[in-house]
Enzyme design. Structure first.
Site: not given
Ligand code: HDE
Length: 680
Positions: A75, A148, A339, A362
């Site tokens: 993202h 999402n 987060h 996060y």
């Molecule tokens: Fe994320 N995801 N994600 N994700 N995600 C991040 O956090 C992660 C997942 C989503 O505009 C990271 O600050 C794991 C689902 C958005 O700043 C990180 C798993 C959904 C954003 C991370 C998922 C999301 C992130 C990277 C599997 C939809 C952007 C930077 C369990 C419900 C937020 C950060 C923004 C960002 C980890 C799966 C949505 C690495 C481990 C499912 C919208 O922490």
């Protein structure tokens, strides 16, 4: 477009206390020393070497050298906007969450839209899932709904997330391709992780090429819990429904836009808000009673499953209006730390194994990306007071007074004090859990095909065509024939017909597998019947000297009254003169504009058009026609429709004596339709 004053927003006003206006100020170092010469380093003689002593040069360059922080590991490409949220009616029966009680209370929000795979500078119209992450600054603390634009996810357990992301990101040996899933490692992952099948259908649909941020749905994806004051719990899924309906680009358009305007989505929302407009969504919830947890043919803790809206209706409970741009993208959008673990009393997690791992990831990534004290930054701090005994760490900003930073203490009467749940202290829902420690997927998570088939059954003809084309494009870019074959076999388990169409296009064998027997469909999943309106659509108006000014003025005025945005385009960025010598200001030339940027075309034409103008107007029309968009021709330009052979085509309107009086109305009707997918 005219700049309007910024809309009031309590959070943005809190952030403003930290903003600084440099206009007309004296230039100084960070230590406040006034600078007399900011263009020459200190040198030993006019042509001599620079001196280390030059504290002005050292400060300026070393600060510059550290300007970037790591981009988000996923993202990375994102854009943030402020707004407000209001609940329509108290949700007290379901939750004690403070911001869901009083319809008169406006809760400030910050929303960061993003694209998952691309780097920070990727084009915005690529095929990808979009992040839809909302921070609610409530009186009881920050609640982040980090969702999402697609209601399901690729995997069921977060331990596989690094694998998924390694597969989707550019391949490590050559860093190709940028912001695209059309490559071997991604499809190899999909083929070997069958729980991705449902998500695979969604990402090959037009949902992953949204027309704008404003025409995307948002989903919380996971199942959460709502807890009321009596301690009763309900399972919920969160939905954001855009007021303008759900609309997408077409593939050819999205690819070309990546070059013509890589900032297409942020430009749209920035311009809208800058000119005083608002982007609006309604918040909906699907609710399942605690006792009904096991009533469904899927596990409600499985993030690869949705709850069909026809079975569990979406109740609309509130409205979010985005109406204020940031002042500084780095300070606000880049440093915001969203987060899913940020929750408030009245909301709780479930045991969804994907959500559970997110709760760790996060904070961890934000500590690395922004820093230990990231939550103190203006964009991240809550609007309510916050006090605790956490201290120090890099870049600590708050100056905590006194000598007490521990509990229990008597010097400060054991404060800051814990707050009992009856007075708003967070209390985890006391769910009973038991079981052996085990690494295993629950058998109730095993069905990967029924909902993928449900999705396919719910698509209209043109949506199915687009999905088949998307598979053919993506798999056509995969070099390994074996991977292509594996994916086609997997598609076959959803639909043999789809798999056969793709197999033929990419030169592999048809799938010899049994397809899912699900016959049910969920009309809510199709974009075909979405809301359609003309509000804020952009019309490109092609004009030349000697144009029909009376008719044109009338149409343009009525389009503007309907809140249609107009871009006047001509050969040069100079006003054009009409038959009656009325001038019309021109916004863009054929050179600076592009037919890709408008929702429709109004071809006004002019007198004695030169060959260049004719050719340009034709090429604009051709492109718009190919993208199924409405096109209207005034009489002077009717010959263009004729020469291109599109007269009488769906969504093509040509002025005649008979239709002159209803011309604008008919154009507005076509405009509301937005695309004519049955056009050949
Ligand atoms: Fe994320 N995801 N994600 N994700 N995600 C991040 O956090 C992660 C997942 C989503 O505009 C990271 O600050 C794991 C689902 C958005 O700043 C990180 C798993 C959904 C954003 C991370 C998922 C999301 C992130 C990277 C599997 C939809 C952007 C930077 C369990 C419900 C937020 C950060 C923004 C960002 C980890 C799966 C949505 C690495 C481990 C499912 C919208 O922490």
């Amino acid at each position: 477009m005219e700049r309007k004053p910024k809309k009031p927003n309590r959070k943005a006003e809190q952030v403003e206390q930290f903003s600084r206006n440099n206009y007309n100020q004296k230039l100084t170092t960070n230590q406040g020393t006034k600078i007399a010469n900011d263009e020459n380093t200190l040198k030993a003689g006019e042509r001599g070497p620079s001196l280390l002593e030059d504290f002005i040069m050292r400060e300026k360059l070393s600060h510059f050298d550290r300007e970037r922080i790591p981009e988000r590991v996923v993202h990375a490409r994102g854009y943030g906007v402020y707004g407000n949220f209001k609940v329509y009616q108290s949700q007290e029966a379901l939750t004690k969450a403070d911001f869901l009680q009083n319809p008169n209370v406006e809760t400030p929000v910050f929303l960061r839209f993003s694209e998952v795979a691309g780097s920070k500078g990727a084009a915005e119209t690529v095929r990808d899932v979009r992040g839809f992450a909302v921070k609610f600054y409530t009186e009881e603390g920050n609640f982040d709904l980090v969702g999402n634009n697609i209601p399901v996810f690729f995997i069921q357990d977060g331990l596989k997330f690094p694998d998924l992301i390694h597969a989707v990101k550019p391949e490590p040996n050559n860093e190709i391709p940028q912001a695209a899933t059309a490559h071997d490692t991604f499809w190899d992952f999909i083929a070997n992780n069958p729980e991705s099948t449902h998500m695979m259908m969604w990402i090959m649909s037009d949902r992953t090429i949204p027309k704008s941020f404003r025409t995307m749905e948002g989903f919380g994806v996971h199942t959460f819990k709502l807890v009321n004051a009596r301690g009763n719990v309900h399972f919920v899924k969160f939905h954001w429904k855009p007021r303008l309906g759900v609309h997408s680009l077409v593939w050819d358009e999205s690819q070309k836009l990546g070059g013509i305007d890589p900032d297409f989505h942020r430009r749209d929302i920035w311009e809208l808000i800058d000119s005083g407009g608002e982007a609006v969504w309604e918040l909906g919830i699907q609710v399942i009673e605690e006792k009904d947890e096991f009533m469904f043919d899927f596990d409600i803790l499985d993030a690869t499953k949705l709850w069909p809206e026809e079975d569990v209706p979406v109740r609309i409970i509130g409205e979010m209006r985005l109406n204020r741009n940031v002042e500084n993208v780095f300070a606000e959008t880049e440093q915001v730390a969203l987060h899913p673990g940020n929750i408030v009393p009245g909301i709780d997690f479930t045991n969804d194994p994907l959500l559970q791992t997110r709760l760790f990831s996060y904070t961890d990534t934000q500590m690395y990306r922004v820093g230990t004290n990231h939550q103190e930054l203006p964009i991240n701090a809550p609007i309510c007071p916050f006090h605790n005994n956490q201290r120090d760490g890099a870049m600590r900003y708050i100056v905590d007074q006194g000598n007490v930073a521990y509990k229990k203490n008597s010097i400060w009467n054991n404060t800051p004090k814990e707050v009992p749940p009856s007075q708003g202290g967070f209390e985890t829902y006391p769910e009973t859990v038991s079981g052996k420690k085990i690494r295993k997927t629950a058998p109730s998570f095993a069905d990967h095909y029924s909902q993928a088939r449900l999705f396919w059954n719910s698509m209209s003809h043109w949506e199915k065509d687009h999905i088949a084309n998307a598979f053919s494009f993506e798999l056509g870019k995969v070099k390994s024939k074996d991977v292509r074959q594996q994916v086609v076999t997997q598609i076959g388990k959803v639909s043999n017909a789809l798999a056969s169409a793709v197999a033929e296009q990419i030169g592999v064998n048809k799938a010899n597998v049994k397809e899912s027997s699900v016959t049910k469909s969920s009309p809510a999943l199709s974009m075909a019947k979405t809301k359609k309106m003309v509000e804020t659509l952009k019309v490109g108006v092609l004009v030349a000297d000697g144009f029909d000014d009376a008719m044109t003025k009338d149409i343009l005025t009525r389009l503007q009254q309907a809140d249609v945005r107009l871009v006047i385009i001509s050969e040069k960025q100079q006003a054009v003169k009409g038959k009656n010598m009325n001038r019309l200001e021109v916004n863009d030339s054929f050179l600076t504009a592009s037919p890709l940027l408008y929702d429709a075309l109004l071809v006004v034409g002019g007198e004695n058009l030169d060959e260049y103008t004719k050719a340009e107007m034709k090429s604009y029309v051709r492109e718009q026609y190919m993208h199924y968009k409405p096109i209207a021709f005034l009489k002077q330009a009717a010959f263009i429709a004729k020469e291109l052979g599109i007269e009488g085509g769906l969504g093509v309107l040509v002025e005649t004596r008979e239709n002159k009086s209803q011309f604008t109305q008919e154009f507005l009707t076509n405009l509301a339709q937005q695309r004519f997918f049955s056009r050949k």
